[in-house]
Design a protein around this motif. Structure first.
Motif, PDB file in Angstrom:
ATOM      1  N   LEU A  41      -3.949   5.171   0.967  1.00 50.39           N
ATOM      2  CA  LEU A  41      -3.904   3.758   1.330  1.00 50.39           C
ATOM      3  C   LEU A  41      -4.810   3.506   2.528  1.00 50.39           C
ATOM      4  CD1 LEU A  41      -2.600   0.949   0.883  1.00 50.39           C
ATOM      5  CD2 LEU A  41      -0.780   1.654   2.451  1.00 50.39           C
ATOM      6  N   LYS A  42      -5.816   2.643   2.338  1.00 50.80           N
ATOM      7  CA  LYS A  42      -6.742   2.281   3.407  1.00 50.80           C
ATOM      8  C   LYS A  42      -6.627   0.780   3.643  1.00 50.80           C
ATOM      9  CE  LYS A  42      -9.946   5.926   1.961  1.00 50.80           C
ATOM     10  NZ  LYS A  42     -11.329   6.250   1.508  1.00 50.80           N
ATOM     11  N   ILE A  43      -6.019   0.411   4.763  1.00 49.01           N
ATOM     12  CA  ILE A  43      -5.757  -1.005   5.051  1.00 49.01           C
ATOM     13  C   ILE A  43      -6.164  -1.332   6.481  1.00 49.01           C
ATOM     14  CG2 ILE A  43      -3.973  -1.477   3.326  1.00 49.01           C
ATOM     15  CD1 ILE A  43      -1.875  -0.665   5.351  1.00 49.01           C
ATOM     16  N   ASP A  44      -7.331  -0.877   6.898  1.00 48.51           N
ATOM     17  CA  ASP A  44      -7.841  -1.196   8.231  1.00 48.51           C
ATOM     18  C   ASP A  44      -8.086  -2.699   8.352  1.00 48.51           C
ATOM     19  OD1 ASP A  44      -7.968   1.537   8.927  1.00 48.51           O
ATOM     20  OD2 ASP A  44      -9.905   1.726   7.929  1.00 48.51           O
ATOM     21  N   ASP A  45      -7.906  -3.216   9.571  1.00 53.19           N
ATOM     22  CA  ASP A  45      -8.192  -4.630   9.872  1.00 53.19           C
ATOM     23  C   ASP A  45      -7.426  -5.582   8.969  1.00 53.19           C
ATOM     24  OD1 ASP A  45     -10.335  -4.380  11.982  1.00 53.19           O
ATOM     25  OD2 ASP A  45     -11.302  -3.287  10.363  1.00 53.19           O
ATOM     26  N   THR A  46      -6.137  -5.352   8.823  1.00 47.53           N
ATOM     27  CA  THR A  46      -5.292  -6.218   8.016  1.00 47.53           C
ATOM     28  C   THR A  46      -4.023  -6.573   8.789  1.00 47.53           C
ATOM     29  OG1 THR A  46      -4.087  -4.379   6.988  1.00 47.53           O
ATOM     30  CG2 THR A  46      -6.107  -5.127   5.881  1.00 47.53           C
ATOM     31  N   PRO A  47      -3.335  -7.669   8.384  1.00 47.78           N
ATOM     32  CA  PRO A  47      -2.096  -8.065   9.072  1.00 47.78           C
ATOM     33  C   PRO A  47      -0.846  -7.374   8.544  1.00 47.78           C
ATOM     34  CG  PRO A  47      -2.740  -9.772   7.525  1.00 47.78           C
ATOM     35  CD  PRO A  47      -3.820  -8.718   7.472  1.00 47.78           C
ATOM     36  N   VAL A  48      -0.970  -6.120   8.081  1.00 48.41           N
ATOM     37  CA  VAL A  48       0.206  -5.370   7.654  1.00 48.41           C
ATOM     38  C   VAL A  48       1.158  -5.227   8.843  1.00 48.41           C
ATOM     39  CG1 VAL A  48      -0.874  -3.153   8.190  1.00 48.41           C
ATOM     40  CG2 VAL A  48       0.943  -3.262   6.483  1.00 48.41           C
ATOM     41  N   ASP A  49       2.463  -5.170   8.571  1.00 52.15           N
ATOM     42  CA  ASP A  49       3.448  -5.102   9.650  1.00 52.15           C
ATOM     43  C   ASP A  49       4.496  -4.031   9.374  1.00 52.15           C
ATOM     44  OD1 ASP A  49       4.908  -6.236   7.630  1.00 52.15           O
ATOM     45  OD2 ASP A  49       5.309  -8.126   8.659  1.00 52.15           O
ATOM     46  N   ASP A  50       5.443  -3.872  10.301  1.00 56.29           N
ATOM     47  CA  ASP A  50       6.466  -2.836  10.177  1.00 56.29           C
ATOM     48  C   ASP A  50       7.326  -2.981   8.918  1.00 56.29           C
ATOM     49  OD1 ASP A  50       5.431  -1.964  12.523  1.00 56.29           O
ATOM     50  OD2 ASP A  50       7.215  -2.329  13.747  1.00 56.29           O
ATOM     51  N   PRO A  51       7.856  -4.183   8.593  1.00 55.16           N
ATOM     52  CA  PRO A  51       8.681  -4.301   7.379  1.00 55.16           C
ATOM     53  C   PRO A  51       7.939  -3.900   6.107  1.00 55.16           C
ATOM     54  CG  PRO A  51       9.017  -6.205   8.796  1.00 55.16           C
ATOM     55  CD  PRO A  51       7.878  -5.437   9.383  1.00 55.16           C
ATOM     56  N   SER A  52       6.650  -4.243   6.015  1.00 51.64           N
ATOM     57  CA  SER A  52       5.910  -3.868   4.806  1.00 51.64           C
ATOM     58  C   SER A  52       5.704  -2.364   4.741  1.00 51.64           C
ATOM     59  CB  SER A  52       4.570  -4.598   4.757  1.00 51.64           C
ATOM     60  OG  SER A  52       3.785  -4.332   5.899  1.00 51.64           O
ATOM     61  N   LEU A  53       5.554  -1.699   5.895  1.00 49.47           N
ATOM     62  CA  LEU A  53       5.455  -0.239   5.897  1.00 49.47           C
ATOM     63  C   LEU A  53       6.758   0.403   5.441  1.00 49.47           C
ATOM     64  CD1 LEU A  53       3.411   0.581   9.146  1.00 49.47           C
ATOM     65  CD2 LEU A  53       2.620   0.555   6.777  1.00 49.47           C
ATOM     66  N   LYS A  54       7.871  -0.215   5.757  1.00 44.85           N
ATOM     67  CA  LYS A  54       9.155   0.305   5.287  1.00 44.85           C
ATOM     68  C   LYS A  54       9.251   0.220   3.769  1.00 44.85           C
ATOM     69  CE  LYS A  54      11.845  -0.612   9.477  1.00 44.85           C
ATOM     70  NZ  LYS A  54      13.005  -1.341  10.056  1.00 44.85           N
ATOM     71  N   VAL A  55       8.709  -0.861   3.182  1.00 44.83           N
ATOM     72  CA  VAL A  55       8.672  -0.975   1.726  1.00 44.83           C
ATOM     73  C   VAL A  55       7.777   0.117   1.138  1.00 44.83           C
ATOM     74  CG1 VAL A  55       8.042  -2.472  -0.212  1.00 44.83           C
ATOM     75  CG2 VAL A  55       9.095  -3.460   1.828  1.00 44.83           C
ATOM     76  N   LEU A  56       6.642   0.357   1.786  1.00 43.66           N
ATOM     77  CA  LEU A  56       5.739   1.429   1.348  1.00 43.66           C
ATOM     78  C   LEU A  56       6.465   2.766   1.328  1.00 43.66           C
ATOM     79  CD1 LEU A  56       2.884   2.695   0.832  1.00 43.66           C
ATOM     80  CD2 LEU A  56       2.639   2.790   3.330  1.00 43.66           C
ATOM     81  N   VAL A  57       7.166   3.075   2.418  1.00 42.24           N
ATOM     82  CA  VAL A  57       7.857   4.355   2.533  1.00 42.24           C
ATOM     83  C   VAL A  57       8.991   4.455   1.516  1.00 42.24           C
ATOM     84  CG1 VAL A  57       9.341   5.717   4.044  1.00 42.24           C
ATOM     85  CG2 VAL A  57       7.241   4.681   4.946  1.00 42.24           C
ATOM     86  N   ALA A  58       9.720   3.383   1.301  1.00 44.39           N
ATOM     87  CA  ALA A  58      10.858   3.406   0.387  1.00 44.39           C
ATOM     88  C   ALA A  58      10.445   3.730  -1.049  1.00 44.39           C
ATOM     89  CB  ALA A  58      11.587   2.062   0.426  1.00 44.39           C
ATOM     90  N   ASN A  59       9.219   3.386  -1.425  1.00 46.12           N
ATOM     91  CA  ASN A  59       8.785   3.559  -2.809  1.00 46.12           C
ATOM     92  C   ASN A  59       7.747   4.662  -3.009  1.00 46.12           C
ATOM     93  OD1 ASN A  59       9.946   1.051  -4.457  1.00 46.12           O
ATOM     94  ND2 ASN A  59       9.325   0.298  -2.446  1.00 46.12           N
ATOM     95  N   ASN A  60       7.131   5.136  -1.934  1.00 44.81           N
ATOM     96  CA  ASN A  60       6.038   6.090  -2.101  1.00 44.81           C
ATOM     97  C   ASN A  60       6.086   7.253  -1.104  1.00 44.81           C
ATOM     98  OD1 ASN A  60       4.004   4.462  -4.054  1.00 44.81           O
ATOM     99  ND2 ASN A  60       4.858   3.035  -2.544  1.00 44.81           N
ATOM    100  N   SER A  61       7.226   7.533  -0.525  1.00 48.43           N
ATOM    101  CA  SER A  61       7.309   8.557   0.520  1.00 48.43           C
ATOM    102  C   SER A  61       6.981   9.952   0.003  1.00 48.43           C
ATOM    103  CB  SER A  61       8.701   8.551   1.151  1.00 48.43           C
ATOM    104  OG  SER A  61       9.686   8.844   0.169  1.00 48.43           O
TER     105      SER A  61
END
Length: 454
Positions: free
Chosen positions: A203-223
């Motif tokens: 996952l390459k998401i440099d210079d984006t408005p990604v935040d902590d809650p969305s990272l938790k969704v990432l981890v929950a489904n792709n850890s």
């Protein structure tokens, strides 16, 4: 067909297509003129004649190529050429839509008014979403600086509900792009991919408005599958957010982030027994406003734990600081391997680099000032025994000190990029003869780089 409604046909490709069609037609009309079955074998026919007919049949019957061979050929063709080839016959059209050809795709989204780069045609995007979205696995978006292009990327992401991506890259060719979007709109589109993918590894998401809650969704489904995460310049992510990723994604091997997200807790999490050996850690140390950014210090014990756990990992650090902001850095030993200074750096800091960076492999200094770096280079050559690449821009080094530096490093210097303006002639060497001495120590011909004039 798909491409014929999108692009104007190239003359050469059209000629080839027509020849293919004529070959197919001739092959279809080559049966017996009497309507009866053709004789399977005639006695007394010369062997050479039979071989010639077989060669002609193989040369004209392009439509009977096995699908695996067509697939192999199509994989080497650009998309436009594949689209033209799909018009030859039904077999080739079927090959054009084989899932294997649509696993990897790059969406190029550029506005004509703001970019000279080509763009993926909207009709093609619709066809991909309609027919091949469930085949996509390796996807990237290359967008220009316009908000319209970033919005188009989010619209496509939000429609990828039936696909399971393995890699995703959001690439902005110029700022601001994704950062100008409403955060909720971007997060909503990105979480569609996070939730549906289940096997995201890169996952390459440099210079984006990604935040902590969305990272938790990432981890929950792709850890279990995430191995690479690049998220430099993501201001809405906190140290706690990236720590959550490190705590849960034990297979993470490559990580890129800004220095404000780096913490002792993060390094210890990456050094835990449950975590695999890290291979690559990139840290961007950036200051936009001089004197207004506070930089915290990382404990030596945290770096030591990282080295014990992953002794071969690469630590890449990019510094874009002003001279008076280097206070917290290079005060004790740091396991950095690749070091880049994008702004002017003082003699004092470079002297500390020589004392505190024994694992250094590559060093690039874009600017220093008007004080020669003779002592600093000699110290780096003495202490940094793995140094194999160095680049110097707007600096000054005496020719004698430079020759001594090269002599000490020897042939391990595989890359030596020094502007001619950096070298200051002295009593021992001038610009006309220094390349001979340096070439002798390197074991290859070397010349200083020249500043282009235009």
């Amino acid at each position: 067909m798909l491409a014929s409604s999108i692009y104007a046909a190239d003359d050469t490709t059209v000629n080839i297509t027509n020849r293919m069609k004529r070959g197919l037609k001739q092959d279809g009309d080559s049966g017996s003129t009497s309507g009866g079955p053709a004789e399977p074998y005639k006695r007394g026919r010369p062997e050479e004649e039979e071989e010639e007919e077989e060669a002609e049949d193989m040369g004209s019957n392009w439509g009977c190529l096995p699908q695996e061979i067509l697939l192999h050929i199509f994989q080497y063709l650009p998309l436009l050429d594949r689209a033209f080839a799909s018009q030859v016959c039904r077999g080739w059209n079927h090959a054009f839509h084989m899932p294997e050809l649509w696993r990897c795709f790059e969406f190029e989204l550029n506005q004509p008014a703001s970019s000279y780069l080509k763009a993926t045609h909207p009709d093609l995007i619709k066809q991909i979403i309609k027919r091949h979205s469930n085949h996509l696995q390796y996807v990237s978006f290359k967008v220009d600086s316009s908000t319209e292009s970033a919005e188009a990327a989010c619209d496509i992401l939000s429609q990828l509900v039936n696909c399971s991506l393995k890699t995703l890259g959001l690439i902005s060719t110029a700022r601001p792009s994704f950062m100008e979007l409403p955060k909720s709109h971007f997060i909503s589109a990105l979480t569609v991919v996070f939730v549906n993918s289940k096997s995201l590894s890169s996952l390459k998401i440099d210079d984006t408005p990604v935040d902590d809650p969305s990272l938790k969704v990432l981890v929950a489904n792709n850890s279990d599958t995430l191995k690479l995460l690049k998220m430099s310049s993501c201001p809405h992510v906190s140290p706690a957010g990236i720590l959550c990723v490190a705590d849960q994604c034990h297979g993470l091997r490559e990580l890129a982030l800004n220095y404000h997200l780096l913490s002792d807790e993060l390094l210890l999490a990456l050094s835990s027994e449950k975590h695999v050996h890290l291979e690559h850690l990139r840290i961007d140390v950036v200051s936009e406003n001089p004197g207004q950014t506070h930089f915290h210090a990382i404990k030596k014990s945290s770096w030591d734990a990282m080295v014990r756990h992953s002794p071969k990992f690469n630590l890449v650090m990019y510094f874009f600081l002003y001279e008076d902001e280097f206070g917290p850095f290079f005060r004790y030993e740091v396991p950095v391997t690749h070091l880049y200074f994008g702004r002017s750096v003082s003699k004092d800091v470079l002297g500390r680099v020589g004392m505190t960076c024994p694992r250094l492999v590559e060093l690039v200094v874009c600017a220093n000032g008007l004080r020669p770096l003779d002592e600093e280079l000699i110290r780096i050559a003495e202490r940094c025994q793995q140094l194999s690449a160095i680049g110097l821009g707007e600096c000054e080094v005496s020719c004698s000190a430079f020759v001594e530096f090269v002599r000490m490093c020897g042939r391990r210097l595989s890359q030596l990029s020094i502007m001619e303006e950096v070298l200051i002639p002295d009593h021992a060497y001038g610009l006309d003869d220094i390349h001979w001495e340096v070439s002798k120590h390197l074991g290859r011909v070397w010349f200083p780089d020249m500043m282009p004039t235009w």
